[in-house]
Write a protein that holds these residues in place. Structure first.
Motif, PDB file in Angstrom:
ATOM      1  N   PRO A   1       7.513  14.341  -5.298  1.00  8.77           N
ATOM      2  CA  PRO A   1       6.304  14.197  -6.108  1.00  8.77           C
ATOM      3  C   PRO A   1       6.419  13.043  -7.089  1.00  8.77           C
ATOM      4  O   PRO A   1       7.525  12.682  -7.513  1.00  8.77           O
ATOM      5  N   PRO A   2       5.269  12.460  -7.432  1.00  2.30           N
ATOM      6  CA  PRO A   2       5.300  11.399  -8.444  1.00  2.30           C
ATOM      7  C   PRO A   2       5.703  11.992  -9.792  1.00  2.30           C
ATOM      8  O   PRO A   2       5.520  13.191 -10.031  1.00  2.30           O
ATOM      9  N   GLY A   3       6.243  11.162 -10.647  1.00  2.00           N
ATOM     10  CA  GLY A   3       6.548  11.618 -12.000  1.00  2.00           C
ATOM     11  C   GLY A   3       5.255  11.803 -12.791  1.00  2.00           C
ATOM     12  O   GLY A   3       4.174  11.391 -12.364  1.00  2.00           O
ATOM     13  N   ARG A   4       5.376  12.421 -13.929  1.00  2.00           N
ATOM     14  CA  ARG A   4       4.212  12.717 -14.773  1.00  2.00           C
ATOM     15  C   ARG A   4       3.402  11.456 -15.084  1.00  2.00           C
ATOM     16  O   ARG A   4       2.187  11.428 -14.915  1.00  2.00           O
ATOM     17  N   SER A   5       4.074  10.409 -15.531  1.00  2.00           N
ATOM     18  CA  SER A   5       3.384   9.179 -15.900  1.00  2.00           C
ATOM     19  C   SER A   5       2.675   8.564 -14.695  1.00  2.00           C
ATOM     20  O   SER A   5       1.513   8.136 -14.800  1.00  2.00           O
TER      21      SER A   5
ATOM     22  N   ILE B   1      -1.329  19.080  -6.132  1.00  4.02           N
ATOM     23  CA  ILE B   1      -1.841  17.708  -6.219  1.00  4.02           C
ATOM     24  C   ILE B   1      -2.718  17.459  -5.000  1.00  4.02           C
ATOM     25  O   ILE B   1      -2.256  17.563  -3.862  1.00  4.02           O
ATOM     26  N   ASN B   2      -3.978  17.167  -5.239  1.00  5.67           N
ATOM     27  CA  ASN B   2      -4.874  16.907  -4.108  1.00  5.67           C
ATOM     28  C   ASN B   2      -4.416  15.644  -3.402  1.00  5.67           C
ATOM     29  O   ASN B   2      -3.817  14.763  -4.005  1.00  5.67           O
ATOM     30  N   ARG B   3      -4.716  15.563  -2.120  1.00  9.46           N
ATOM     31  CA  ARG B   3      -4.230  14.449  -1.323  1.00  9.46           C
ATOM     32  C   ARG B   3      -5.278  13.985  -0.347  1.00  9.46           C
ATOM     33  O   ARG B   3      -6.223  14.728  -0.070  1.00  9.46           O
ATOM     34  N   PRO B   4      -5.052  12.785   0.125  1.00 11.46           N
ATOM     35  CA  PRO B   4      -4.005  11.818  -0.175  1.00 11.46           C
ATOM     36  C   PRO B   4      -4.459  10.817  -1.233  1.00 11.46           C
ATOM     37  O   PRO B   4      -5.576  10.317  -1.184  1.00 11.46           O
ATOM     38  N   PHE B   5      -3.600  10.532  -2.158  1.00  8.84           N
ATOM     39  CA  PHE B   5      -3.823   9.415  -3.075  1.00  8.84           C
ATOM     40  C   PHE B   5      -3.307   8.162  -2.385  1.00  8.84           C
ATOM     41  O   PHE B   5      -2.232   8.185  -1.773  1.00  8.84           O
ATOM     42  N   VAL B   6      -4.062   7.076  -2.477  1.00  9.10           N
ATOM     43  CA  VAL B   6      -3.641   5.788  -1.928  1.00  9.10           C
ATOM     44  C   VAL B   6      -3.734   4.755  -3.041  1.00  9.10           C
ATOM     45  O   VAL B   6      -4.735   4.689  -3.765  1.00  9.10           O
ATOM     46  N   VAL B   7      -2.677   3.946  -3.154  1.00  9.42           N
ATOM     47  CA  VAL B   7      -2.588   2.908  -4.173  1.00  9.42           C
ATOM     48  C   VAL B   7      -2.463   1.557  -3.470  1.00  9.42           C
ATOM     49  O   VAL B   7      -1.570   1.372  -2.638  1.00  9.42           O
TER      50      VAL B   7
ATOM     51  N   THR C   1       3.864   2.201   2.442  1.00  5.40           N
ATOM     52  CA  THR C   1       4.943   3.056   1.962  1.00  5.40           C
ATOM     53  C   THR C   1       4.382   4.466   1.973  1.00  5.40           C
ATOM     54  O   THR C   1       3.338   4.730   1.358  1.00  5.40           O
ATOM     55  N   VAL C   2       5.046   5.349   2.700  1.00  3.79           N
ATOM     56  CA  VAL C   2       4.581   6.731   2.826  1.00  3.79           C
ATOM     57  C   VAL C   2       5.491   7.615   1.983  1.00  3.79           C
ATOM     58  O   VAL C   2       6.696   7.669   2.214  1.00  3.79           O
ATOM     59  N   ILE C   3       4.877   8.267   1.012  1.00  5.73           N
ATOM     60  CA  ILE C   3       5.634   9.175   0.145  1.00  5.73           C
ATOM     61  C   ILE C   3       5.204  10.599   0.467  1.00  5.73           C
ATOM     62  O   ILE C   3       4.033  10.957   0.295  1.00  5.73           O
ATOM     63  N   ALA C   4       6.146  11.377   0.940  1.00  2.00           N
ATOM     64  CA  ALA C   4       5.903  12.801   1.221  1.00  2.00           C
ATOM     65  C   ALA C   4       5.928  13.525  -0.123  1.00  2.00           C
ATOM     66  O   ALA C   4       6.964  14.001  -0.572  1.00  2.00           O
ATOM     67  N   TYR C   5       4.768  13.586  -0.762  1.00  2.00           N
ATOM     68  CA  TYR C   5       4.718  14.007  -2.161  1.00  2.00           C
ATOM     69  C   TYR C   5       5.116  15.462  -2.383  1.00  2.00           C
ATOM     70  O   TYR C   5       5.442  15.846  -3.504  1.00  2.00           O
TER      71      TYR C   5
ATOM     72  N   ILE D   1       0.867  -1.170   0.000  1.00  2.00           N
ATOM     73  CA  ILE D   1       0.000   0.000   0.000  1.00  2.00           C
ATOM     74  C   ILE D   1       0.904   1.219   0.000  1.00  2.00           C
ATOM     75  O   ILE D   1       1.863   1.287   0.771  1.00  2.00           O
ATOM     76  N   THR D   2       0.589   2.167  -0.864  1.00  2.00           N
ATOM     77  CA  THR D   2       1.348   3.406  -0.931  1.00  2.00           C
ATOM     78  C   THR D   2       0.399   4.573  -0.723  1.00  2.00           C
ATOM     79  O   THR D   2      -0.676   4.618  -1.321  1.00  2.00           O
ATOM     80  N   ILE D   3       0.810   5.505   0.134  1.00  2.00           N
ATOM     81  CA  ILE D   3       0.040   6.722   0.349  1.00  2.00           C
ATOM     82  C   ILE D   3       0.919   7.910  -0.010  1.00  2.00           C
ATOM     83  O   ILE D   3       2.073   7.995   0.418  1.00  2.00           O
ATOM     84  N   PHE D   4       0.374   8.807  -0.829  1.00  2.00           N
ATOM     85  CA  PHE D   4       1.027  10.065  -1.148  1.00  2.00           C
ATOM     86  C   PHE D   4       0.502  11.045  -0.108  1.00  2.00           C
ATOM     87  O   PHE D   4      -0.637  11.508  -0.167  1.00  2.00           O
ATOM     88  N   HIS D   5       1.355  11.328   0.866  1.00  2.00           N
ATOM     89  CA  HIS D   5       0.972  11.896   2.155  1.00  2.00           C
ATOM     90  C   HIS D   5       1.502  13.307   2.367  1.00  2.00           C
ATOM     91  O   HIS D   5       2.619  13.624   1.968  1.00  2.00           O
ATOM     92  N   ASN D   6       0.676  14.106   3.028  1.00  2.00           N
ATOM     93  CA  ASN D   6       1.100  15.412   3.521  1.00  2.00           C
ATOM     94  C   ASN D   6       0.822  15.409   5.014  1.00  2.00           C
ATOM     95  O   ASN D   6      -0.339  15.465   5.430  1.00  2.00           O
TER      96      ASN D   6
END
Length: 141
Positions: free
Chosen positions: A37-41, A91-97, A29-33, A3-8
Motif C-alpha cells: 500500500p502507498p504510505g499515508r502522504s 482503498i478504492n481502485r485503481p488509482f493511476v498516476v 509501474t504496477v503496484i499491487a497495493y 505511469i503508475t497504477i495501484f492495481h488489484n
C-alpha cells in the motif's frame, strides 16, 4: 514516460485500466497495493490530486467498511486514512498516476484523460464492451 497504477489483479476494472494503459504502448509501474500500500502522504496526495475527498476514495463493497463503522459521518479524514492504511482493501481502485494527472479510474475509461500517448489499437473491456476502435479512437455509445 512514467505511469503508475495501484492495481488489484482480482478487479475487472483494474485489469481493464491496466490493459488500456498498455494499449497506449506504455508499460506502467504496477503496484499491487493490497500487499504494497502507498504510505499515508502518498495516499493523501493521490486522493487530493484526483480531486476526491478521502471518503470518496474509500471502497465499501467487499471490504470491512461496515464492520469498522466507517459509515459514521463524524469520522475525520485522519481516521478514514488510518483505516485505509490498516486495511488496504478499503482503498478504492485503481488509482493511476501520470505526468498529466491522477485519476481513480472507475470506470476504467477515465484513464484515457491522463494517458500521454494515444491508443494504438482497438480495445474492448473484458465484458466485450468496445471502448477503442481500430483507428485508436474512443467509441461513444
Amino acid at each position: 514516460m512514467s505511469i503508475t497504477i495501484f492495481h488489484n489483479p482480482a478487479c475487472g476494472t483494474s485489469r481493464n485500466t491496466l490493459a488500456l494503459i498498455r494499449n497506449s504502448g506504455v508499460e506502467p509501474t504496477v503496484i499491487a497495493y493490497l500487499t504494497q500500500p502507498p504510505g499515508r502522504s502518498a495516499l493523501q496526495t493521490m486522493i487530493r490530486a484526483a480531486g476526491l475527498t478521502v471518503r470518496q476514495a474509500l471502497r465499501e463493497k467487499g471490504t470491512p467498511y461496515a464492520e469498522l463503522g466507517l459509515d459514521n459521518p463524524a469520522l475525520t479524514d485522519d481516521a478514514l486514512l488510518d483505516a485505509m492504511l490498516a486495511h488496504p482493501i478499503l482503498i478504492n481502485r485503481p488509482f493511476v498516476v501520470t505526468s498529466l494527472g491522477v485519476r481513480l479510474c472507475r470506470p476504467s475509461e477515465l484513464v484515457l484523460e491522463i494517458l500521454p500517448q494515444p491508443q494504438r489499437a482497438a480495445f474492448s473491456k473484458e465484458d466485450g464492451e468496445a471502448v477503442i476502435d481500430a483507428s485508436g479512437q474512443r467509441v461513444r455509445p
